[in-house]
Design an enzyme around this catalytic site. Sequence first.
Site, PDB file in Angstrom:
ATOM      1  N   HIS A 134       0.847  -1.204   0.000  1.00 62.79           N
ATOM      2  CA  HIS A 134       0.000   0.000   0.000  1.00 62.79           C
ATOM      3  C   HIS A 134       0.882   1.254   0.000  1.00 62.79           C
ATOM      4  O   HIS A 134       0.631   2.205  -0.738  1.00 62.79           O
ATOM      5  CB  HIS A 134      -0.876   0.063   1.258  1.00 62.79           C
TER       6      HIS A 134
ATOM      7  N   LYS B  59     -17.795  -5.923   8.074  1.00 60.05           N
ATOM      8  CA  LYS B  59     -16.518  -6.631   8.011  1.00 60.05           C
ATOM      9  C   LYS B  59     -15.815  -6.531   9.363  1.00 60.05           C
ATOM     10  O   LYS B  59     -15.660  -5.434   9.893  1.00 60.05           O
ATOM     11  CB  LYS B  59     -15.656  -5.986   6.911  1.00 60.05           C
TER      12      LYS B  59
ATOM     13  N   ARG C 173      -1.969  -6.288  -8.337  1.00 58.90           N
ATOM     14  CA  ARG C 173      -0.920  -7.275  -8.098  1.00 58.90           C
ATOM     15  C   ARG C 173      -0.918  -8.373  -9.147  1.00 58.90           C
ATOM     16  O   ARG C 173       0.115  -8.923  -9.488  1.00 58.90           O
ATOM     17  CB  ARG C 173      -1.102  -7.934  -6.725  1.00 58.90           C
TER      18      ARG C 173
ATOM     19  N   SER D  41      -2.863  -7.496   3.359  1.00 59.79           N
ATOM     20  CA  SER D  41      -3.104  -7.340   4.796  1.00 59.79           C
ATOM     21  C   SER D  41      -3.454  -8.694   5.400  1.00 59.79           C
ATOM     22  O   SER D  41      -3.025  -9.024   6.508  1.00 59.79           O
ATOM     23  CB  SER D  41      -4.256  -6.356   5.031  1.00 59.79           C
TER      24      SER D  41
HETATM   25  P1  ADP Z   1      -9.521  -4.321   0.113  1.00 62.90           P
HETATM   26  O1  ADP Z   1     -10.046  -3.037  -0.473  1.00 62.90           O
HETATM   27  O2  ADP Z   1      -9.915  -5.551  -0.636  1.00 62.90           O
HETATM   28  O3  ADP Z   1      -9.646  -4.444   1.589  1.00 62.90           O
HETATM   29  P2  ADP Z   1      -6.882  -3.422   0.421  1.00 62.90           P
HETATM   30  O4  ADP Z   1      -7.365  -2.437   1.366  1.00 62.90           O
HETATM   31  O5  ADP Z   1      -5.801  -4.334   0.894  1.00 62.90           O
HETATM   32  O6  ADP Z   1      -7.994  -4.289  -0.173  1.00 62.90           O
HETATM   33  O7  ADP Z   1      -6.353  -2.728  -0.909  1.00 62.90           O
HETATM   34  C1  ADP Z   1      -6.628  -1.418  -1.334  1.00 62.90           C
HETATM   35  C2  ADP Z   1      -5.948  -1.228  -2.673  1.00 62.90           C
HETATM   36  O8  ADP Z   1      -4.560  -1.520  -2.564  1.00 62.90           O
HETATM   37  C3  ADP Z   1      -6.454  -2.117  -3.810  1.00 62.90           C
HETATM   38  O9  ADP Z   1      -6.400  -1.376  -5.009  1.00 62.90           O
HETATM   39  C4  ADP Z   1      -5.436  -3.243  -3.840  1.00 62.90           C
HETATM   40  O10 ADP Z   1      -5.357  -3.840  -5.107  1.00 62.90           O
HETATM   41  C5  ADP Z   1      -4.171  -2.486  -3.522  1.00 62.90           C
HETATM   42  N1  ADP Z   1      -3.133  -3.352  -2.932  1.00 62.90           N
HETATM   43  C6  ADP Z   1      -3.267  -4.208  -1.902  1.00 62.90           C
HETATM   44  N2  ADP Z   1      -2.097  -4.829  -1.641  1.00 62.90           N
HETATM   45  C7  ADP Z   1      -1.198  -4.366  -2.543  1.00 62.90           C
HETATM   46  C8  ADP Z   1       0.194  -4.642  -2.822  1.00 62.90           C
HETATM   47  N3  ADP Z   1       0.868  -5.553  -2.121  1.00 62.90           N
HETATM   48  N4  ADP Z   1       0.790  -3.969  -3.821  1.00 62.90           N
HETATM   49  C9  ADP Z   1       0.083  -3.065  -4.541  1.00 62.90           C
HETATM   50  N5  ADP Z   1      -1.227  -2.763  -4.362  1.00 62.90           N
HETATM   51  C10 ADP Z   1      -1.859  -3.404  -3.360  1.00 62.90           C
END
Ligand code: ADP
Length: 159
Positions: A17, A41, A90, A128
């Site tokens: 992130h 959630k 990813r 995460s």
């Molecule tokens: P969600 O919205 O499913 O809970 P996250 O909060 O983890 O997912 O992800 C928010 C954004 O960050 C999404 O666009 C996701 O694709 C991106 N993301 C998550 N992990 C990574 C990573 N390791 N590298 C790049 N982008 C990521």
Amino acid sequence: MKKAIYAGSFDPVTLGHLDIIERAAKLVDVLVVAVLENPNKKTLFTVEERKIHLEMVTKHIENVQVDSFCGLLADFATKIGASVAVRGLRNAVDFAAEYQMYLINRKLGKEIETIFLAADEEHLALSSTNAKEVAVFGGNIDFMVPKEIQPFVVKKYQK
Ligand code: ADP
């Protein structure tokens, strides 16, 4: 002024992130990193905790603001005057989900444009969820979670 929004659960924020935040911030005037509040959630950290974590890890980036919202991303973007949504990709699974979301936003008649940033190869296997699965068994999360945030994650799993 070009304002973008990068939304997610950030439960917890990962190095993946943070990489997307650092890169996206260079493309726009203001990047709002927004914690999505989903009452259905169950999360490890509260919205307030996740906002504090994001503020800690982004304090070196001048044009980043941290916020939270509950509801549709496009509605929140309109409310704060953001015209761009940033998403990280990813793999093909992310692509399929993100593309569907993009199409739904269009059907909803939302004006927002989405830009996708490809994940760095070091972060391809990072999520995460993975970080929590390693932390629950006391594994090393150095390569997953920013170092300032690691103690908070470890503490949550201490008996
Ligand atoms: P969600 O919205 O499913 O809970 P996250 O909060 O983890 O997912 O992800 C928010 C954004 O960050 C999404 O666009 C996701 O694709 C991106 N993301 C998550 N992990 C990574 C990573 N390791 N590298 C790049 N982008 C990521």
